[in-house]
Design an enzyme around this catalytic site. Structure first.
Site, mmCIF file in Angstrom:
data_model
loop_
_atom_site.group_PDB
_atom_site.id
_atom_site.type_symbol
_atom_site.label_atom_id
_atom_site.label_comp_id
_atom_site.label_asym_id
_atom_site.label_seq_id
_atom_site.Cartn_x
_atom_site.Cartn_y
_atom_site.Cartn_z
ATOM 1 N N SER A 64 33.833 51.511 25.663
ATOM 2 C CA SER A 64 32.204 51.250 25.624
ATOM 3 C C SER A 64 31.488 52.339 26.756
ATOM 4 O O SER A 64 32.306 53.133 27.441
ATOM 5 C CB SER A 64 32.087 49.705 26.448
ATOM 6 O OG SER A 64 32.554 49.588 27.721
ATOM 7 N N TYR A 96 33.383 48.577 46.360
ATOM 8 C CA TYR A 96 33.371 49.568 45.174
ATOM 9 C C TYR A 96 33.085 50.897 45.688
ATOM 10 O O TYR A 96 33.612 51.857 45.230
ATOM 11 C CB TYR A 96 31.781 49.148 44.370
ATOM 12 C CG TYR A 96 31.352 49.842 43.198
ATOM 13 C CD1 TYR A 96 32.307 49.805 42.127
ATOM 14 C CD2 TYR A 96 30.580 50.820 43.362
ATOM 15 C CE1 TYR A 96 31.952 50.732 41.034
ATOM 16 C CE2 TYR A 96 30.342 51.641 41.988
ATOM 17 C CZ TYR A 96 30.924 51.546 40.960
ATOM 18 O OH TYR A 96 30.550 52.380 39.843
ATOM 19 N N THR A 144 24.371 51.324 30.502
ATOM 20 C CA THR A 144 25.616 51.024 29.567
ATOM 21 C C THR A 144 25.774 49.508 29.716
ATOM 22 O O THR A 144 25.084 48.775 30.320
ATOM 23 C CB THR A 144 26.963 51.545 30.631
ATOM 24 O OG1 THR A 144 26.802 50.873 31.473
ATOM 25 C CG2 THR A 144 26.844 53.200 30.559
HETATM 26 N N1 LIG Z 1 26.931 52.911 34.659
HETATM 27 C C1 LIG Z 1 26.262 53.135 35.333
HETATM 28 O O1 LIG Z 1 25.208 53.586 35.837
HETATM 29 C C2 LIG Z 1 27.578 53.840 36.489
HETATM 30 C C3 LIG Z 1 27.183 54.308 37.547
HETATM 31 C C4 LIG Z 1 28.096 54.887 38.652
HETATM 32 C C5 LIG Z 1 29.677 54.897 38.224
HETATM 33 N N2 LIG Z 1 29.906 54.322 36.855
HETATM 34 C C6 LIG Z 1 31.184 54.356 36.679
HETATM 35 O O2 LIG Z 1 31.412 54.722 35.210
HETATM 36 C C7 LIG Z 1 32.389 54.105 34.727
HETATM 37 C C8 LIG Z 1 32.034 53.697 33.531
HETATM 38 O O3 LIG Z 1 31.105 52.663 33.609
HETATM 39 P P1 LIG Z 1 30.410 52.126 32.381
HETATM 40 O O4 LIG Z 1 29.025 51.756 32.975
HETATM 41 O O5 LIG Z 1 30.474 53.033 31.334
HETATM 42 O O6 LIG Z 1 30.945 50.613 32.157
HETATM 43 P P2 LIG Z 1 31.576 49.869 31.149
HETATM 44 O O7 LIG Z 1 31.782 48.548 31.549
HETATM 45 O O8 LIG Z 1 30.695 50.096 29.743
HETATM 46 O O9 LIG Z 1 32.930 50.810 30.777
HETATM 47 C C9 LIG Z 1 34.015 50.461 31.453
HETATM 48 C C10 LIG Z 1 35.073 50.259 30.693
HETATM 49 O O10 LIG Z 1 36.358 50.141 31.485
HETATM 50 C C11 LIG Z 1 37.161 49.116 31.184
HETATM 51 N N3 LIG Z 1 38.187 48.921 32.266
HETATM 52 C C12 LIG Z 1 37.815 48.341 33.368
HETATM 53 N N4 LIG Z 1 38.998 48.089 34.271
HETATM 54 C C13 LIG Z 1 39.866 48.410 33.373
HETATM 55 C C14 LIG Z 1 41.400 48.644 33.627
HETATM 56 N N5 LIG Z 1 41.848 48.230 34.703
HETATM 57 N N6 LIG Z 1 42.213 49.121 32.372
HETATM 58 C C15 LIG Z 1 41.413 49.583 31.238
HETATM 59 N N7 LIG Z 1 40.093 49.366 30.889
HETATM 60 C C16 LIG Z 1 39.408 49.012 32.223
HETATM 61 C C17 LIG Z 1 36.141 48.208 30.819
HETATM 62 O O11 LIG Z 1 36.742 47.153 30.012
HETATM 63 C C18 LIG Z 1 35.125 48.799 29.874
HETATM 64 O O12 LIG Z 1 35.407 49.064 28.554
HETATM 65 C C19 LIG Z 1 33.142 53.264 35.643
HETATM 66 O O13 LIG Z 1 33.999 53.584 36.268
HETATM 67 C C20 LIG Z 1 31.756 52.985 36.581
HETATM 68 O O14 LIG Z 1 32.053 52.370 37.804
HETATM 69 C C21 LIG Z 1 28.832 53.792 35.917
#
Ligand SMILES: NC(=O)c1ccc[n+]([C@@H]2O[C@H](COP(=O)([O-])OP(=O)(O)OC[C@H]3O[C@@H](n4cnc5c(N)ncnc54)[C@H](O)[C@@H]3O)[C@@H](O)[C@H]2O)c1
Length: 258
Positions: A14, A158, A193
Site C-alpha cells: 500500500s 515516531y 496514502t
Molecule cells: N504518507 C506520508 O505522508 C508519510 C510521511 C512520512 C513518512 N512516511 C513513511 O513512509 C512509509 C510508508 O507509509 P505509507 O504512508 O505508505 O503508509 P501505509 O500504511 O500505506 O504503508 C505502510 C505499510 O507498511 C506495512 N507494515 C507496517 N508495519 C509492518 C511490519 N512490521 N512488517 C511488514 N509490513 C509492515 C503496513 O501494513 C502497510 O502496508 C512508512 O514508513 C511511513 O512512516 C509516510
C-alpha cells in the site's frame, strides 16, 4: 542472459511502497513485496500485475525476512531493497490517562527502526553474493520522515524511530561501501496514502497550515520517482534526502498550562 533484477519492497502492499513497486516495474524490475496482510497482498498483486510477487511477513521477524529473501533470490538477482514498512503513531509523553505506555514506544521502534535494520542486515548479506554490475552490487533505500527532523508534540516515539533511520544511514553506507552496496534514506513530508486517510480533520487542517510550495500533499508516484532516481544514480550514497515541498512541521497542538 543475465538474471532479472529483483527489488524487495517492504510495506509494498500500500501507499508509498506500492507506488515504488509499480514504478520499479516500469524499469523492468521484478518487485517482491512484503506486507503483513494477506488480503492487501492479493489486492496489491491485482494492481501491479505482471511479475510482482507478494510474501506475507513482518519486517521485524528474522524468519519472515529470511523467507522473503529466499523467494526474492529465486526470482532473480536481488539488487534493490526499498524499506517502506512502517507504522504511524501519536501519543503524548504524559497524556490525559497518564504517561506514554512504554510498550507503545517499544512497538513503534520495533516496527519502524528494528524492522528496517533487520531487513538491511539480512538483505545486505545476500547482495554481497551478487557479481558487481556497473561497479555495484546493490542499493538499499530506507524511508524516514520529516518527523526525524521536526517531530511534533505527540511524535516522540515516531520521531525517535525515524531519527534512528537517519542516523544509521551514514555508518551503514560507510560499512557497506566495501561491498559496493549503497544506502540512502528518503524523508517524506505529507503524502496521500492509506496511512494518512485516518488523520482526523482537525489534525489535517493543522498540518495543511505548514504546507509551503506546492500547496498540496504529495502523490506517492512523486516519492516513487525519487526512489527510482536514487536506484539509478550511483553517486547518491550515505545521505538522507527530504521530499516535502519545503514543509517544516510546526510544534503541533500543545496543551495550555492551567
Ligand atoms: N504518507 C506520508 O505522508 C508519510 C510521511 C512520512 C513518512 N512516511 C513513511 O513512509 C512509509 C510508508 O507509509 P505509507 O504512508 O505508505 O503508509 P501505509 O500504511 O500505506 O504503508 C505502510 C505499510 O507498511 C506495512 N507494515 C507496517 N508495519 C509492518 C511490519 N512490521 N512488517 C511488514 N509490513 C509492515 C503496513 O501494513 C502497510 O502496508 C512508512 O514508513 C511511513 O512512516 C509516510
Amino acid at each position: 542472459m543475465s538474471p532479472a533484477t529483483v527489488a524487495l519492497v517492504t510495506g509494498g502492499t500500500s501507499g508509498l511502497g506500492l507506488a515504488v513497486a509499480d514504478r520499479l516495474m516500469t524499469s523492468g524490475v521484478t518487485p517482491v513485496v512484503i506486507g503483513r496482510n494477506e488480503e492487501r497482498g492479493r489486492c496489491a498483486l491485482r494492481t501491479l500485475g505482471g511479475s510482482a510477487v507478494f510474501v506475507r511477513g513482518d519486517v521485524a521477524s528474522e524468519p519472515d525476512v529470511t523467507k522473503a529473501l529466499d523467494i526474492a533470490t529465486q526470482h532473480g538477482s536481488l539488487r534493490i531493497v526499498v524499506n517502506c514498512a512502517g507504522v504511524p503513531h501519536a501519543a503524548r509523553v504524559v497524556g490525559r490517562s497518564g504517561p506514554h505506555p512504554l510498550q507503545q514506544f517499544a512497538d513503534v521502534i520495533t516496527a519502524n527502526l528494528v524492522g528496517t535494520f533487520n531487513v538491511v542486515r539480512l538483505a545486505a548479506e545476500r547482495m554481497m553474493a551478487n557479481p558487481p554490475t556497473e561497479q555495484e552490487r546493490g542499493v538499499i533505500v530506507n524511508t524516514a520522515s520529516s518527523a526525524a527532523f521536526d517531530g511534533q508534540v505527540g511524535q516522540a516515539a515516531y520521531a525517535a524511530s525515524k531519527g534512528g533511520m537517519v542516523s544509521m544511514t551514514l555508518p551503514l553506507a560507510r560499512e557497506l561501501a566495501g561491498s559496493l552496496i549503497r544506502v540512502v534514506t528518503v524523508a517524506p513530508g505529507f503524502f496521500e496514502t492509506p496511512a494518512v486517510a485516518s488523520v482526523p480533520a482537525e489534525a489535517r487542517r493543522e498540518l495543511d497550515r505548514d504546507l509551503m510550495h506546492p500547496q498540496r500533499w504529495g502523490n506517492p508516484a512523486e516519492f516513487a520517482e525519487l526512489v527510482a532516481h536514487i536506484v539509478g544514480n550511483p553517486m547518491i550514497n550515505g545521505e538522507t534526502i527530504r521530499i516535502d515541498g519545503a514543509v517544516r512541521m510546526s510544534p503541533g497542538l500543545r496543551r495550555r498550562s492551567s
